[in-house]
Write a protein that holds these residues in place. Structure first.
Motif, PDB file in Angstrom:
ATOM      1  N   ASP A   1      -4.216   0.165  -7.715  1.00 13.49           N
ATOM      2  CA  ASP A   1      -4.273   1.590  -8.043  1.00 13.49           C
ATOM      3  C   ASP A   1      -5.123   2.434  -7.097  1.00 13.49           C
ATOM      4  O   ASP A   1      -5.692   3.445  -7.500  1.00 13.49           O
TER       5      ASP A   1
ATOM      6  N   THR B   1      -5.483   4.763  -3.492  1.00  6.59           N
ATOM      7  CA  THR B   1      -4.692   5.579  -2.576  1.00  6.59           C
ATOM      8  C   THR B   1      -4.845   4.950  -1.194  1.00  6.59           C
ATOM      9  O   THR B   1      -5.922   5.003  -0.599  1.00  6.59           O
TER      10      THR B   1
ATOM     11  N   VAL C   1       0.882   6.972   3.704  1.00  5.57           N
ATOM     12  CA  VAL C   1      -0.117   7.006   2.633  1.00  5.57           C
ATOM     13  C   VAL C   1       0.580   6.622   1.339  1.00  5.57           C
ATOM     14  O   VAL C   1       1.635   7.173   1.009  1.00  5.57           O
TER      15      VAL C   1
ATOM     16  N   ARG D   1       0.261   6.663  -2.509  1.00 13.22           N
ATOM     17  CA  ARG D   1      -0.608   7.394  -3.431  1.00 13.22           C
ATOM     18  C   ARG D   1      -1.196   6.498  -4.519  1.00 13.22           C
ATOM     19  O   ARG D   1      -2.333   6.682  -4.934  1.00 13.22           O
ATOM     20  N   ARG D   2      -0.382   5.565  -5.008  1.00 14.73           N
ATOM     21  CA  ARG D   2      -0.914   4.607  -5.983  1.00 14.73           C
ATOM     22  C   ARG D   2      -0.398   3.249  -5.547  1.00 14.73           C
ATOM     23  O   ARG D   2       0.757   2.918  -5.784  1.00 14.73           O
TER      24      ARG D   2
ATOM     25  N   ARG E   1       3.472  -0.275  -3.401  1.00 15.90           N
ATOM     26  CA  ARG E   1       3.248   0.663  -4.499  1.00 15.90           C
ATOM     27  C   ARG E   1       2.869  -0.106  -5.751  1.00 15.90           C
ATOM     28  O   ARG E   1       3.412  -1.184  -6.005  1.00 15.90           O
TER      29      ARG E   1
ATOM     30  N   LYS F   1      -8.812   2.912  -8.640  1.00 23.88           N
ATOM     31  CA  LYS F   1      -8.486   4.244  -9.162  1.00 23.88           C
ATOM     32  C   LYS F   1      -9.514   5.283  -8.688  1.00 23.88           C
ATOM     33  O   LYS F   1     -10.714   5.040  -8.760  1.00 23.88           O
TER      34      LYS F   1
ATOM     35  N   ALA G   1      -9.908   5.873  -2.156  1.00 27.85           N
ATOM     36  CA  ALA G   1      -9.016   5.666  -1.014  1.00 27.85           C
ATOM     37  C   ALA G   1      -9.324   4.304  -0.407  1.00 27.85           C
ATOM     38  O   ALA G   1     -10.492   3.938  -0.257  1.00 27.85           O
TER      39      ALA G   1
ATOM     40  N   TRP H   1      -1.873  17.262  -3.691  1.00 28.85           N
ATOM     41  CA  TRP H   1      -0.690  16.505  -3.295  1.00 28.85           C
ATOM     42  C   TRP H   1       0.517  17.410  -3.338  1.00 28.85           C
ATOM     43  O   TRP H   1       0.761  18.079  -4.322  1.00 28.85           O
TER      44      TRP H   1
ATOM     45  N   SER I   1      -0.953  17.002   2.114  1.00 28.37           N
ATOM     46  CA  SER I   1      -2.107  16.703   1.278  1.00 28.37           C
ATOM     47  C   SER I   1      -3.360  16.952   2.104  1.00 28.37           C
ATOM     48  O   SER I   1      -3.339  16.827   3.331  1.00 28.37           O
TER      49      SER I   1
ATOM     50  N   LEU J   1      -5.899  15.087   1.728  1.00 30.24           N
ATOM     51  CA  LEU J   1      -6.623  13.818   1.630  1.00 30.24           C
ATOM     52  C   LEU J   1      -7.316  13.435   2.937  1.00 30.24           C
ATOM     53  O   LEU J   1      -8.527  13.180   2.964  1.00 30.24           O
TER      54      LEU J   1
END
Lengths: 463, 463
Positions: free
Chosen positions: A25, A27, A37, A39-40, A55, A71, A74, A401, A405, A407
């Protein structure tokens, strides 16, 4: 604490955390060719390698002996410093306001002449501790007493490429024979050692301090041992004047004519280049390492990084020495690098984009250090050199997002090394929840202070 | 959590922590006229004031209701940001690589047009949280919906000087009448309020966006209410071209001729100055606020800070907006400021010395904001706006004491806001061991994200 002790320490927590780690979980900023990237996503580590990246929705199979919840974090490839002098970390914060020549005469040369192996070990330990705590998992280092530095790197669990500062100028605290012998011994004893985490290079220091003969000797030996070269190149305008005065040509052209340059060369600085020299760096596939904070503080000028990147040159990023950078934090270095380039270019919002800065200290540096196949990105088959960065913090809020993004911008411009929570090198956890397992933080910090006092006293220096 | 709730929260821990706090055994960086550093000192606080400062050896009398151990920590005056736009913090990390005009058209104007009071409150709350967590105790802020910003400042426990961005150009999201009325209301309702922590200024935004009439109106009202002016001045070369084209003279000369400048003026940027203008800033005792990160990122050039400081001009330091600085951390800003000035000057090791950088964001900013008598240094009689910084960390090691010390260099070049452990404003503890008492961190972070989504959606913008 030795690596074996550290492993024992972790095995108190889980049975065998080294063989099988699952990070869920997170990024994932893969830094692969597509700058993907996830995301999860999740990453599975077995022994020292990444064996799955995907993923979260695609995660199959059981858990692992150690499962980390990513969670709000990154997951990045560990950052790499392309140019460092761990032996100079003890002089952090010295000599502000002094002209570099004066700084060298007053502090550095006397300090270096008084530096013994165990002092270098203490300085390198402090360096390794600071690097781990800011998410740097690998660094290229050049100085004296490199046998001691190698021991410190081995004990810290980090990955590094080490070389001896080879010099034979009159002022130098070493000689051609001594530094050549030391570098050869270093290569023989340490190249490929510490479970493969340590590799070596030869380190002819700079055109000003190493003669033509010493450069040629270093190249010959590097070829014989199949290792690279770590050099300083065109850092100051005086470097250029010196080479032109002595050899009739500018430094890059001079070294190119000697057959020194190549894709196995780490060339720190490359600040003062003419067009022909930039072209020679490109043709020879030499790897310039940009050191923005140090170059700014010492006022030597700014490397034409945006131009070199645009030409397809593999430019890396380095921290250089704590004595003139003052903080060994690649996150801060990325921001300073971007800001300075924006100034140099007179171009708004990025002579270097955030993604490029991140690439410089991951994939580009990996390639520059000769580890392009094994580290620098989060991809299956690569070594598990990984860091987790806490994103749920005021200074990285909001995180947006959409088609784009913020990020990567937040990681480069807003984060600091203090946001790194977890560091894994070669599949081994070196830091978790900011607790470093391989080094006793308090002891390292205390020993650093005591060591500096001893060295200064031996050198007859008074702060 | 309101200030009263916060007080209740603390009173669960000790009976009445606000009336009497003693900080012992800290290294006190007083920032008084002699730049005195007390290696082992104490500070006693009663209510909102510092009542004793001295060496630990001279500490007499009993303890206090709350005694803090400052061992291994530096005690500094809280840092001050001389120029901030808290309403723009929600746009952190947006628009990298865009030309400033494009950034404004694409994101800022539409965002600002869609920004309602409670959105500004959320953005200001996030700003206050980030500022507290990096040791900033006071800031000068200018934007829209300043009533909501004032509420956020009041609730956060911080100190601030607030002004409305007064504009009457065609593109502006406000008008002369509206912004004048709003600024006057702000002054009437908030100047001297929140236990004296909030003061106000008038904010004629810049020569490009505010007419001659609006500037004169702002000056007249500032004089009437006995408050200062917060303006942008000569940030870009286009600002200069515009003023020369329209009024026949450069911006500083133009504003000076209107009688706008003076010692009650915060003039953000002052990047493009000729010799006459620098002299006018000095004569009028105007306070230029340098914003190095933003100026670098937007590529507008670099203010001649070393020159202005040498002339005795009271130059302050500011964070500007998170949309182009990306991190509201005055420690990082000091380092960037020093490095950029070194580049601008082509001078090694410091166009701005570390001590000067620290002075810029303490005593100089205090004077610039009109709080010279009450904050900016650790001295008896001043308000208790204080921070503690943890020094026992790898990245601030070693710490050397002798005829000189690297303490201030380490604070400016090596520390970040993350090293701040404790924040006290007006005698009230706002953060202890990095736990902020006046704001619910998780709620503020979550609300910031939701608010940005709502504003973008209202504006029809898609990231």
């Amino acid at each position: 604490m030795s690596v074996n002790h550290r492993r024992a320490w972790f095995s108190l927590v889980v049975e065998d955390p080294l063989s099988n780690i699952l990070i869920k979980d997170a990024t994932i900023v893969t830094m692969n060719r597509e700058d993907r990237v996830i995301r999860r996503g999740y990453v599975r580590i077995e022994e020292d390698r990444i064996v799955e990246v995907g993923r979260a929705s695609g995660l199959k199979g059981g858990g692992a002996e150690l499962v980390l919840d990513g969670k709000g974090q990154a997951l990045l490839p560990g950052l790499i410093s392309g140019h460092t002098h761990s032996g100079l970390t003890l002089l952090r914060g010295f000599g502000e306001g002094l002209d570099p020549d004066k700084l060298w005469e007053t502090w550095l040369w006397p300090y270096e002449r008084s530096l013994r192996g165990k002092d270098s070990y203490a300085s390198a330990q402090l360096t390794c501790l600071e690097l781990i705590k800011s998410g740097v998992t690998c660094f290229a280092d050049m100085h004296f007493n490199m046998e001691s530095v190698a021991q410190a790197v081995r004990d810290s669990g980090l990955r590094a490429s080490l070389s001896v500062a080879m010099m034979d100028s009159e002022a130098a605290p070493t000689t051609a024979d001594r530094s050549t012998r030391e570098n050869e011994e270093l290569v023989r004893r340490w190249h490929g050692k510490a479970e493969g985490r340590i590799s070596c290079m030869f380190g002819p220091c700079t055109v000003r301090t190493a003669s033509r003969e010493l450069f040629l000797k270093a190249r010959e030996m590097a070829d014989r041992y199949g290792v690279g070269l770590h050099i300083h190149l065109s850092e100051t305008s005086r470097d250029v004047q010196h080479t032109v005065g002595r050899y009739g040509v500018r430094p890059v052209k001079y070294l190119h004519s000697l057959g020194i340059l190549g894709d196995d060369v780490l060339a720190a600085h490359c600040v003062h280049l003419d067009r022909e020299e930039t072209e020679l760096l490109k043709q020879s596939r030499t790897n310039p390492i940009h050191n923005p904070s140090c170059n700014a503080k010492t006022g030597v000028g700014m490397a034409p990084v945006a131009e070199m990147l645009a030409k397809g040159i593999n430019v890396g990023l380095g921290l250089d020495a704590a004595v003139c950078n003052d903080s060994l934090d690649m996150f801060r270095e990325m921001k300073v690098g971007c800001l300075l380039q924006s100034v140099a270019e007179g171009r708004s919002y990025g002579g270097i984009l955030a993604t490029e800065a991140l690439r410089m200290c991951t994939v580009n540096n990996a390639l520059a250090l000769g580890f392009g196949d094994s580290i620098g990105s989060v991809e299956v088959g690569k070594k598990a050199d990984l860091i987790l960065v806490d994103l749920v913090q005021p200074h990285m809020t909001p995180l947006v997002w959409g088609q784009t993004s913020n990020l990567v911008s937040n990681l480069v411009y807003s984060a600091t090394g203090r946001d790194v929570t977890t560091v894994i090198v070669d599949g081994t956890m070196l830091m978790r929840e900011r607790i470093v397992s391989s080094l006793d933080e308090r002891a390292v910090v205390e020993k650093a202070g005591e060591t500096l006092e001893r060295v200064l006293s031996r050198a007859g220096l008074k702060p």
